[in-house]
Design a protein around this motif. Structure first.
Motif, PDB file in Angstrom:
ATOM      1  N   GLN A  89      45.493  47.540  24.205  1.00 26.06           N
ATOM      2  CA  GLN A  89      45.740  46.417  23.295  1.00 26.06           C
ATOM      3  C   GLN A  89      46.845  45.507  23.837  1.00 26.06           C
ATOM      4  N   GLN A 145      44.016  39.480  28.591  1.00 21.12           N
ATOM      5  CA  GLN A 145      43.135  40.639  28.440  1.00 21.12           C
ATOM      6  C   GLN A 145      42.033  40.611  29.496  1.00 21.12           C
ATOM      7  N   GLU A 164      41.662  49.914  21.417  1.00 20.66           N
ATOM      8  CA  GLU A 164      41.868  48.712  20.591  1.00 20.66           C
ATOM      9  C   GLU A 164      42.027  47.470  21.475  1.00 20.66           C
ATOM     10  N   GLY A 167      42.855  44.166  19.693  1.00 22.06           N
ATOM     11  CA  GLY A 167      43.776  44.249  18.556  1.00 22.06           C
ATOM     12  C   GLY A 167      44.809  43.139  18.510  1.00 22.06           C
ATOM     13  N   THR A 196      38.292  51.831  18.242  1.00 25.24           N
ATOM     14  CA  THR A 196      38.610  50.685  17.398  1.00 25.24           C
ATOM     15  C   THR A 196      38.603  51.109  15.933  1.00 25.24           C
TER      16      THR A 196
END
Length: 238
Positions: A89, A145, A164, A167, A196
């Protein structure tokens, strides 16, 4: 990848907590699987055991033809470095490195040269060909990401583990990242396992596994967010 009768117990016998109890599951190559369950259901332990980050108390974890359970720490580290990719995340990018340097970091740590043709393909796949000289601070959350996804792919891993992964992203950017992950599964044949808590996120996976109290509590194939949410409401009755 296969988990066979995997259990994980923390603490001494007098205060033992069973995080996973006799979990068996087969994850086919080129599959995208989400793992869901209430808080404390064992999702993170499941991910950590499957990825070789944690050793099961009993049972076996097999990646390809390699039984991770019987490996020493040095051999496990090599497996994690060369055959497994991780997406978190929080991105976990190094701010002082460029996008290209962040992506190729696993190769440098392994003492392996970068395959520039593969690097170009991975960077193009994640849409960062024009951002290689940028620093993480110059990128949006979604772009950061994407760097993390490219870093996970650069070693051509057998499996990618995502905790996640959307997230910290807004819903639109998160869905772009999830579509990218699904495309990568189809194009590259990697096995992706994602934890998740969000039914919409989970619906991007081909299969959703449900955990409750450390046990496998069912699965759904190609489910809608509504179907996943409905199943989640019944897990409390498990």
């Amino acid at each position: 990848m296969r988990l066979a009768s995997v259990s994980k117990v923390y603490g001494d016998p007098a205060n033992a907590v069973t995080a996973l109890h006799d979990v068996s599951v087969q994850l086919d190559r080129g599959s995208f699987t989400a793992v869901m369950g209430p808080s404390g259901s064992g999702k993170s332990t499941f991910l950590h055991c499957a990825a070789g980050l944690d050793r099961p108390t009993s049972g076996a974890v097999t990646l390809g033809d390699t039984d991770l359970s019987g490996l020493g720490e040095k051999a496990l580290t090599k497996i994690r470095r060369e055959r497994v990719g991780f997406i978190f995340q929080s991105y976990n990018l190094l701010p002082s490195l460029t996008v290209e340097q962040n992506i190729t970091l696993p190769l440098r740590l392994a003492g392996r040269p970068a395959d520039h043709a593969w690097l170009s393909r991975v960077v193009a796949d994640v849409g960062l060909s024009d951002r290689l000289a940028y620093r993480p601070s110059q990128l949006s959350g979604g772009q950061q990401q994407r760097v993390a996804i490219a870093r996970a792919l650069i070693t051509r891993p057998d499996a990618i583990f995502a905790d996640e992964p959307t997230g910290a992203l807004d819903s639109r950017t998160g869905q772009q990242v999830l579509r990218l992950l699904r495309e990568i599964v189809h194009a590259g044949g990697q096995t992706v396992l994602m934890v998740t808590h969000d039914p919409v996120v989970a619906s991007f996976a081909q299969r959703v596994l449900f955990l409750a109290d450390g046990r496998l509590a069912g699965a759904l194939d190609e489910p809608s967010p509504e179907t996943i949410a409905e199943r989640m409401t019944h897990l409390g009755e498990w």
